[in-house]
Design a protein around this motif. Structure first.
Motif, PDB file in Angstrom:
ATOM      1  N   ASP A  25       0.783  -1.349   0.128  1.00  0.00           N
ATOM      2  CA  ASP A  25       0.155  -0.014   0.163  1.00  0.00           C
ATOM      3  C   ASP A  25       0.959   1.265  -0.137  1.00  0.00           C
ATOM      4  O   ASP A  25       0.547   2.204  -0.624  1.00  0.00           O
ATOM      5  N   ARG A  26       2.007   1.322   0.797  1.00  0.00           N
ATOM      6  CA  ARG A  26       2.638   2.489   0.837  1.00  0.00           C
ATOM      7  C   ARG A  26       3.638   2.612  -0.461  1.00  0.00           C
ATOM      8  O   ARG A  26       3.934   3.608  -0.975  1.00  0.00           O
ATOM      9  N   ARG A  28       2.765   1.716  -3.456  1.00  0.00           N
ATOM     10  CA  ARG A  28       1.649   2.231  -4.422  1.00  0.00           C
ATOM     11  C   ARG A  28       1.291   3.730  -4.289  1.00  0.00           C
ATOM     12  O   ARG A  28       1.316   4.325  -5.229  1.00  0.00           O
ATOM     13  N   HIS A  29       1.279   4.097  -2.869  1.00  0.00           N
ATOM     14  CA  HIS A  29       0.915   5.449  -2.779  1.00  0.00           C
ATOM     15  C   HIS A  29       2.082   6.415  -3.080  1.00  0.00           C
ATOM     16  O   HIS A  29       1.908   7.705  -3.506  1.00  0.00           O
ATOM     17  N   ALA A  30       3.453   6.027  -2.932  1.00  0.00           N
ATOM     18  CA  ALA A  30       4.468   6.586  -3.216  1.00  0.00           C
ATOM     19  C   ALA A  30       4.437   6.914  -4.750  1.00  0.00           C
ATOM     20  O   ALA A  30       5.045   8.018  -5.077  1.00  0.00           O
ATOM     21  N   SER A  32       1.646   6.880  -6.643  1.00  0.00           N
ATOM     22  CA  SER A  32       0.452   7.840  -6.994  1.00  0.00           C
ATOM     23  C   SER A  32       0.441   9.176  -6.550  1.00  0.00           C
ATOM     24  O   SER A  32       0.016  10.280  -7.179  1.00  0.00           O
ATOM     25  N   SER A  33       1.309   9.453  -5.770  1.00  0.00           N
ATOM     26  CA  SER A  33       1.463  10.902  -4.950  1.00  0.00           C
ATOM     27  C   SER A  33       2.895  11.572  -5.546  1.00  0.00           C
ATOM     28  O   SER A  33       3.082  12.453  -5.011  1.00  0.00           O
ATOM     29  N   HIS A  34       3.337  10.840  -6.323  1.00  0.00           N
ATOM     30  CA  HIS A  34       4.566  11.448  -7.039  1.00  0.00           C
ATOM     31  C   HIS A  34       5.941  11.611  -6.287  1.00  0.00           C
ATOM     32  O   HIS A  34       6.642  12.333  -6.699  1.00  0.00           O
ATOM     33  N   GLU A  35       5.882  10.863  -5.329  1.00  0.00           N
ATOM     34  CA  GLU A  35       7.187  10.773  -4.549  1.00  0.00           C
ATOM     35  C   GLU A  35       8.273  10.172  -5.287  1.00  0.00           C
ATOM     36  O   GLU A  35       9.462  10.655  -4.973  1.00  0.00           O
ATOM     37  N   ARG A 345      13.941   8.465  -7.665  1.00  0.00           N
ATOM     38  CA  ARG A 345      12.962   9.597  -7.280  1.00  0.00           C
ATOM     39  C   ARG A 345      13.299  11.015  -7.773  1.00  0.00           C
ATOM     40  O   ARG A 345      12.371  11.725  -8.022  1.00  0.00           O
ATOM     41  N   GLY A 352      11.429  14.453  -6.531  1.00  0.00           N
ATOM     42  CA  GLY A 352      10.607  13.324  -5.927  1.00  0.00           C
ATOM     43  C   GLY A 352      11.533  13.236  -4.614  1.00  0.00           C
ATOM     44  O   GLY A 352      12.570  13.979  -4.254  1.00  0.00           O
ATOM     45  N   SER A 356      10.321   9.553   3.685  1.00  0.00           N
ATOM     46  CA  SER A 356       9.151   9.153   4.361  1.00  0.00           C
ATOM     47  C   SER A 356       9.001   7.613   3.866  1.00  0.00           C
ATOM     48  O   SER A 356       8.352   6.805   4.522  1.00  0.00           O
TER      49      SER A 356
END
Length: 372
Positions: A25-26, A28-30, A32-35, A345, A352, A356
């Protein structure tokens, strides 16, 4: 925590199915949030890879490409811990250097500008007092210029006083390897680290034939997208190889490296790690000057403000390193585990941020492994 065990540790068998949902989950979030545009992650435990994950894009510009498990990354400052420090420690094992011997014993020019008291250990632990990097505002090019500027660098403070992370420390160590072996750092590392460990996807100065599998970083000062060319500007000015950056590698090789290190440290038979067990224990336990609270091994980070890749659950006594491009490896001997995160990144525009992400993935992994 962080105690050195003198007996051979058996490999622990995974006792249960580990739920890595929070890790995925984390990750995928990285994306989708463009980290980061994409990420490759591996978690190792008890002698095997227990989780692999690949998300996002290897490239966004000039055209999108999907991330793949075999993507090759610019490892950036992981070069320090993975390559330069073990090269130095091989020379130490042979009796060619002393850790508490002044660097100027091996590189006489290094004594200039008040550096005569800086030892090899000071460089390895970043307690030399040297500034973070060579001045890049001036126009200079080539290894000879980098060498001259390194030798003539003036310390910001006395050796042994304060932890200051400095690329110049590992530039100097790279020059030491070259002076004492008579080989380029790339040639020595290939013959004494990469090939003996079977790291066939790892190299300096990658061949053009590998370009399509290499994750691009960002545009250089001429507007060209860096791909297969080292991102670090000092290393790039030096031709692509330096003691602090220049290694390219992928997840398979990094997992192989981490497992070999864990096996060697635990005293298991058959490890391919090219150092003795006592040397590895020395490298991965605190070696900073007495009384200092920033804990550094010889090449490895243990507990400093750079240790966010440890997460909130792995103990102090675990160790790791990060790279500016978005790479990281954290290793916990206590639970016989490691967490590898490979990203680019900085692609495509340098904006990027995976600080975190590293912390959160390590925390989630440690919970899943019951390592905290």
């Amino acid at each position: 925590m962080g105690l050195v065990l003198s007996t051979c540790l058996p490999r622990r068998a995974p006792a249960r199915t580990m739920d890595m949902t929070a890790v995925d989950d984390r990750l995928r979030h990285a994306v989708s949030s463009h980290e980061t545009p994409g990420v490759v992650c591996a978690i190792g435990h008890a002698g095997r890879i227990v989780h692999k994950a690949v998300y996002g894009q290897r490239a966004i510009s000039p055209a999108p490409e999907p991330m793949t498990w075999d993507t090759v990354f610019d490892m950036a400052s992981l070069t320090k811990a993975l390559i330069t420090a073990p090269c130095i420690m091989q020379l130490w094992e042979k009796g060619q250097i002393g850790l508490d011997t002044p660097v100027s014993t091996y590189l006489p020019e290094f004594a200039a500008q008040g550096k005569q008291d800086i030892t090899v250990r000071h460089l390895l632990t970043h307690y030399s007092g040297l500034p973070p990097d060579l001045d890049l505002t001036e126009r200079w090019q080539g290894r000879a210029q980098a060498y001259s500027r390194t030798m003539n660098t003036r310390p910001d403070q006395p050796a042994g006083q304060k932890f200051v992370y400095s690329d110049i420390n590992y530039l100097t160590l790279g020059f030491m390897v070259e002076k004492l072996t008579g080989q380029s750092l790339a040639a020595y590392a290939t013959g004494h680290i990469l090939r003996p460990m079977g790291l066939s996807h790892s190299c300096f100065l990658p061949d053009a034939s590998l370009r399509s599998r290499i994750a691009p970083t960002q545009v250089d000062e001429n507007g060209q997208m860096l791909r297969g060319v080292v991102h670090d500007p000092t290393t790039r000015r030096m031709g692509g190889v330096a003691g602090h950056a220049g290694l390219f590698s992928n997840a398979d090789d990094m997992c192989r490296y981490a497992q070999a290190l864990l096996d060697c440290r635990a005293g298991r038979h058959g490890t391919l790690f090219p150092l003795r067990r006592d040397t590895v224990l020395l490298m991965t336990t605190p070696q900073q000057p007495a009384g200092k609270s920033d804990l550094r091994g010889l090449g490895w980070d243990i507990d400093t403000h750079y240790s966010s890749a440890r997460g909130d659950r792995f103990p102090v006594g675990s160790f790791g390193h990060t790279g500016f491009t978005g790479t990281s490896l954290w290793i916990d001997p206590q639970s016989d585990s490691y967490v590898l995160i490979l990203t680019n990144r900085v692609h495509p525009d340098g904006h990027g941020n995976v600080i975190s992400l590293r912390r959160d993935v390590a925390t989630a992994a440690a919970i899943a492994l019951d390592a905290g």
